[in-house]
Design a protein around this motif. Sequence first.
Motif, PDB file in Angstrom:
ATOM      1  N   SER A 237     -29.293  33.051  29.697  1.00 48.33           N
ATOM      2  CA  SER A 237     -28.387  33.889  30.485  1.00 48.33           C
ATOM      3  C   SER A 237     -29.138  35.153  30.905  1.00 48.33           C
ATOM      4  O   SER A 237     -30.334  35.316  30.631  1.00 48.33           O
ATOM      5  CB  SER A 237     -27.159  34.277  29.644  1.00 48.33           C
ATOM      6  OG  SER A 237     -27.559  35.075  28.527  1.00 48.33           O
ATOM      7  N   GLU A 238     -28.386  36.023  31.531  1.00 51.24           N
ATOM      8  CA  GLU A 238     -29.002  37.288  31.961  1.00 51.24           C
ATOM      9  C   GLU A 238     -29.527  38.072  30.776  1.00 51.24           C
ATOM     10  O   GLU A 238     -30.552  38.765  30.869  1.00 51.24           O
ATOM     11  CB  GLU A 238     -27.962  38.107  32.733  1.00 51.24           C
ATOM     12  CG  GLU A 238     -28.501  39.386  33.358  1.00 51.24           C
ATOM     13  CD  GLU A 238     -27.497  40.030  34.280  1.00 51.24           C
ATOM     14  OE1 GLU A 238     -27.478  39.670  35.469  1.00 51.24           O
ATOM     15  OE2 GLU A 238     -26.722  40.898  33.795  1.00 51.24           O
ATOM     16  N   ASP A 239     -28.854  38.025  29.636  1.00 54.16           N
ATOM     17  CA  ASP A 239     -29.286  38.743  28.436  1.00 54.16           C
ATOM     18  C   ASP A 239     -30.302  37.953  27.621  1.00 54.16           C
ATOM     19  O   ASP A 239     -30.849  38.476  26.646  1.00 54.16           O
ATOM     20  CB  ASP A 239     -28.071  39.058  27.552  1.00 54.16           C
ATOM     21  CG  ASP A 239     -27.099  40.001  28.251  1.00 54.16           C
ATOM     22  OD1 ASP A 239     -27.575  40.839  29.050  1.00 54.16           O
ATOM     23  OD2 ASP A 239     -25.888  39.910  27.998  1.00 54.16           O
ATOM     24  N   LYS A 240     -30.527  36.706  28.013  1.00 57.17           N
ATOM     25  CA  LYS A 240     -31.476  35.862  27.286  1.00 57.17           C
ATOM     26  C   LYS A 240     -32.272  35.075  28.323  1.00 57.17           C
ATOM     27  O   LYS A 240     -32.203  33.856  28.398  1.00 57.17           O
ATOM     28  CB  LYS A 240     -30.735  34.928  26.324  1.00 57.17           C
ATOM     29  CG  LYS A 240     -31.648  34.174  25.369  1.00 57.17           C
ATOM     30  CD  LYS A 240     -30.843  33.278  24.442  1.00 57.17           C
ATOM     31  CE  LYS A 240     -31.751  32.517  23.477  1.00 57.17           C
ATOM     32  NZ  LYS A 240     -30.991  31.619  22.588  1.00 57.17           N
ATOM     33  N   GLN A 241     -33.062  35.815  29.100  1.00 56.62           N
ATOM     34  CA  GLN A 241     -33.813  35.169  30.168  1.00 56.62           C
ATOM     35  C   GLN A 241     -35.042  34.456  29.618  1.00 56.62           C
ATOM     36  O   GLN A 241     -35.432  33.399  30.119  1.00 56.62           O
ATOM     37  CB  GLN A 241     -34.214  36.209  31.225  1.00 56.62           C
ATOM     38  CG  GLN A 241     -33.013  36.886  31.869  1.00 56.62           C
ATOM     39  CD  GLN A 241     -33.404  37.797  33.017  1.00 56.62           C
ATOM     40  OE1 GLN A 241     -34.425  37.591  33.662  1.00 56.62           O
ATOM     41  NE2 GLN A 241     -32.564  38.804  33.295  1.00 56.62           N
ATOM     42  N   ILE A 242     -35.694  35.052  28.604  1.00 54.21           N
ATOM     43  CA  ILE A 242     -36.800  34.402  27.900  1.00 54.21           C
ATOM     44  C   ILE A 242     -36.426  34.383  26.427  1.00 54.21           C
ATOM     45  O   ILE A 242     -36.258  35.442  25.811  1.00 54.21           O
ATOM     46  CB  ILE A 242     -38.121  35.151  28.112  1.00 54.21           C
ATOM     47  CG1 ILE A 242     -38.491  35.187  29.601  1.00 54.21           C
ATOM     48  CG2 ILE A 242     -39.237  34.509  27.300  1.00 54.21           C
ATOM     49  CD1 ILE A 242     -39.783  35.918  29.904  1.00 54.21           C
ATOM     50  N   PRO A 243     -36.274  33.220  25.835  1.00 51.39           N
ATOM     51  CA  PRO A 243     -35.839  33.165  24.436  1.00 51.39           C
ATOM     52  C   PRO A 243     -36.916  33.708  23.510  1.00 51.39           C
ATOM     53  O   PRO A 243     -38.110  33.517  23.733  1.00 51.39           O
ATOM     54  CB  PRO A 243     -35.574  31.674  24.200  1.00 51.39           C
ATOM     55  CG  PRO A 243     -36.395  30.977  25.229  1.00 51.39           C
ATOM     56  CD  PRO A 243     -36.447  31.886  26.419  1.00 51.39           C
ATOM     57  N   GLY A 244     -36.455  34.420  22.485  1.00 49.00           N
ATOM     58  CA  GLY A 244     -37.398  34.962  21.528  1.00 49.00           C
ATOM     59  C   GLY A 244     -36.681  35.729  20.447  1.00 49.00           C
ATOM     60  O   GLY A 244     -35.445  35.766  20.380  1.00 49.00           O
ATOM     61  N   THR A 245     -37.454  36.353  19.573  1.00 51.18           N
ATOM     62  CA  THR A 245     -36.896  37.179  18.497  1.00 51.18           C
ATOM     63  C   THR A 245     -37.631  38.517  18.464  1.00 51.18           C
ATOM     64  O   THR A 245     -38.558  38.680  17.669  1.00 51.18           O
ATOM     65  CB  THR A 245     -37.043  36.466  17.138  1.00 51.18           C
ATOM     66  OG1 THR A 245     -38.424  36.106  16.956  1.00 51.18           O
ATOM     67  CG2 THR A 245     -36.179  35.243  17.055  1.00 51.18           C
ATOM     68  N   PRO A 246     -37.331  39.491  19.354  1.00 48.55           N
ATOM     69  CA  PRO A 246     -36.141  39.491  20.220  1.00 48.55           C
ATOM     70  C   PRO A 246     -36.381  38.752  21.524  1.00 48.55           C
ATOM     71  O   PRO A 246     -37.505  38.463  21.898  1.00 48.55           O
ATOM     72  CB  PRO A 246     -35.940  40.985  20.469  1.00 48.55           C
ATOM     73  CG  PRO A 246     -37.339  41.521  20.471  1.00 48.55           C
ATOM     74  CD  PRO A 246     -38.065  40.760  19.403  1.00 48.55           C
TER      75      PRO A 246
END
Length: 740
Positions: A237-246
């Motif tokens: 989504s817009e808040d999770k454009q590239i997955p990661g931690t963070p």
Amino acid sequence: MIRLILLVWACCLLLLPGRSYATHIVGGEMGMQHLRDSTYVLNLVVYFDAVNGDPGALDQSLTAAIYEKGTNRFVEELPLPLLQNTLVDYSDPACSNASLTTRRLIYARELVLHRKQYRSLNGYYATVERCCRNRVIANIQNPGAAGQAFLVEFPGVVQANGEAFRNSSPSLFPPLSDYACKGELFYYDFGGQDPDGDQLVYEMVTPLNGHSTSGDPKPDRPASAPYSLVRWRTGLSEDKQIPGTPNLRIDAQTGRLEVLPTELGLFVFGIKCSEYRNGVKIGEVRRDFQMLIINCPRNQAPQLQVEAQGQVLPHTPTGTLAFAAGEARCFQLRFTDPDAASRLKLSMRAVNFSEKLPTPTVTTGTVRSPGNPDVLVSTVCFPKCFNTQGKVYQLEFIVADNGCSLPKLDTVRVAFSAAAPPDQPPTLLTTAQLPLRVHPGDVVKFAAIGQDPDQDQLSLTMRGLGFEAAPLGATLGLTTSAGEVRGDFSWTVPCAAIDRGLHEFEFLLTSTSECYAVQTQRLVIPIVVEYENEAPELTSTFPTSSPVPEAPPVVVTLPLGGIYEATLLGTDADPNDLTMTAAGKNMDLASMGMQFTHQDGRGKATGTFRWEATCAALENQPLEVTFTLQESTCRPQPRQQTVRFEVLRPASPAFLPPNIFTPNADGKNNRFELGNVLPPDLCNNRFGDIKIFNRWGTQVYRSQNRSFSWDGGGLPEGVYYYLIEFTNKTRFKGTITIAR
């Protein structure tokens, strides 16, 4: 300026048969910059896949359209020619990859935003549309058919009150051809800058897809809003454009972008930068870009050890180091890296202060390789004048290695305070005995003495408050020694000083310290210039003493040859120097038989006048002599006396000559004589001659003797005519009859 990361997954990108335009766009942004008056430049930056992009898809021009916000009213369209085509650099060239190369294409042109055309309070937006994105993008659906709408919002050029409004879009930092490593933190600081000083706010946004398609990749005219968005892959989504931690995120205030990616692949992301002026949003720019996540060789972080005051400091300080005045405030830095042949770089960052930082003795070096040490040692010393002003400063020491794609860091934060050597204020004294009351001509002397207990460098200046001291003749002679400066003031008070009266002389002592700001001491010496003057008095033995210029002149009368003497006396109560003079009106005194002698002096002057009435005086009268008593002071009040001298002419008898004589030898009235009937001879007016003529005009007698005696010369009886002339052309005419 916004700094973004240019990442292209070129090594994994395969060109498929068909349209080459489908995979060439990496990202880009638009901007509007004010040039002059109402002229702006609209620019578009497009990032192009330089390895796998089809050169035929590298446009030589693109078309922009401008719309009014809110209403989407079309305003104008304009072509943007390609002006610049350059490669985008890696942040570390050693980490570059030949298959990962991007070009930066700049399209731009000037335009005029006319007041009548661009005055909407809603503002405007300019857009360019182009398809398509890279097919292998991992975080959106159907990337090969996804287009991109480049967009910039800008305000109108007229405010609500009718005043002109100027604005330039924020300039975004050029992206870098870097990549991120799976499982390692990727970061970049984006310190934004705006030409107008507006506030910038950053946020993650979904990239715009727009209206362009693979079937119509380059619309003739870009369409107006609203614009469709790219569709995220399931789970993103817009808040999770590239997955990661963070996940990929950006700090709203600082613009720091960071992600610790957990997946491999090529990811598109979008960032919006909004600009605010006085709390009101006036525009925004967007940038779409791509980030490549790959597996990287393991790289261990470097290690940094900071020592000060004989102790090893922890990474996060538990206390504050206090450096006393006069004490060396130094940090020794030891840094290394577990990896072999690691190139290290040392830097510092002030956390909560802005003073200039010193330079470490060693900033770069290689460890754990043949010929190089295992540990690098560097020293940082703040100058002795460094002063935290009682505050606790925080300082970060940072060591970075040369790992790819970004260096790994070790940071030690130190809290410390430091005091500078004490600095006592200087003192300024004077030898002047106040109050100072002086008169024109007085000489004023005193000293101004400045001293500094710390032996700081001193300077002393003098100036007049409200007047210029130098033109009035005031001087200050300086003598300096260690910790002391002496100024010797000297002033001969001129007449020009009497109008002002009070003269305030300011003495300014400046103490220049190595560690502190300049300190000053001020001293004002008032000097009152007093001036009073009584007019002098002039008396004389002339018949009437008339010292008033308006009074009629005194008249002195003498007979020709007479002698007259007078004395004059001038006095002054002040007393000023007196001078007595005598001047004739349009004449020289000596030539008129006059003499004047005088004795001048302070408070007294005398004069003696003598006149002998001469013919010259008689012939040039009336004679006027002005006697002047002059005083030497700032505003003199001279006294004068004018005397008129006249020469008396002798009385002349009435001219009553005889008109007949009888030359008959009877002893009675036998001769023609005038005797005392003629006027007397006087100076240059003397008897010239007498001529006698008969009735036919023939001269029968002439004599130059005023005592002439004519016996008729035997001439017959009758009437005869005579002419008598004096030297000044005076004439007497008459007749004389001879009777026998």
